[in-house]
Design a protein around this motif. Sequence first.
Motif, PDB file in Angstrom:
ATOM      1  N   THR A  26      -3.991 -13.491  -2.705  1.00 33.71           N
ATOM      2  CA  THR A  26      -2.604 -13.043  -2.781  1.00 33.71           C
ATOM      3  C   THR A  26      -1.846 -13.904  -3.782  1.00 33.71           C
ATOM      4  OG1 THR A  26      -2.682 -12.283  -0.498  1.00 33.71           O
ATOM      5  CG2 THR A  26      -0.496 -12.650  -1.436  1.00 33.71           C
ATOM      6  N   SER A  76      -1.629  -3.986  -3.668  1.00 38.09           N
ATOM      7  CA  SER A  76      -2.071  -4.380  -5.005  1.00 38.09           C
ATOM      8  C   SER A  76      -1.090  -3.960  -6.093  1.00 38.09           C
ATOM      9  CB  SER A  76      -3.453  -3.790  -5.309  1.00 38.09           C
ATOM     10  OG  SER A  76      -3.385  -2.377  -5.360  1.00 38.09           O
ATOM     11  N   THR A 103       4.725 -10.012  -3.368  1.00 37.90           N
ATOM     12  CA  THR A 103       3.347 -10.497  -3.475  1.00 37.90           C
ATOM     13  C   THR A 103       2.455  -9.330  -3.860  1.00 37.90           C
ATOM     14  OG1 THR A 103       2.924 -10.106  -1.127  1.00 37.90           O
ATOM     15  CG2 THR A 103       3.638 -12.339  -1.764  1.00 37.90           C
ATOM     16  N   ASN A 105      -1.821  -8.294  -3.665  1.00 38.80           N
ATOM     17  CA  ASN A 105      -3.165  -8.619  -3.190  1.00 38.80           C
ATOM     18  C   ASN A 105      -4.145  -8.185  -4.269  1.00 38.80           C
ATOM     19  OD1 ASN A 105      -2.123  -9.455  -0.683  1.00 38.80           O
ATOM     20  ND2 ASN A 105      -2.076  -7.346   0.020  1.00 38.80           N
TER      21      ASN A 105
END
Length: 150
Positions: A26, A76, A103, A105
């Motif tokens: 992450t 993502s 964030t 991933n």
Amino acid sequence: MTVAAGETFHLKLAATPTVLPESGGTVAVAGNGYNRAQGVFLAFCVIPDTVRVGDPTTYTSLPTPCLGGRESTDGSARRITDTATSTPGATIPYEPGGSFLTTLNLRPEIADGLVCDVTVRCAIVTRADFTATADRSYDQYIPVHFEHRG
């Protein structure tokens, strides 16, 4: 970057960490100075062969393919916009000053046969969303690498 209305925007994109374990991880991503009237995609994409990161004059090709696809729900990718909400959690509004904090991933395999640091170069990118796909002025790149044990 200057838009038709004469406003100037100074896009800044930052991410940490930019070196991830072999399996992925992450990354915290922050942006500011974006035009709130234009939505952007924040994604993890293959860097086009013609792009030299840091030289916007080479940003002539759409960064693609990207991890997760357009309606990503795996964390993502994000769409950042003030004008629409589509996929909860994947679409977020801008904060004051055209900023955002989120964030992503990430994993090294973008698509079948496309593996970061092995077959392709990869980066966290912003690009104009599907309302202005051909507009390269929102393209920003932060290269990301994966530790490979060998």
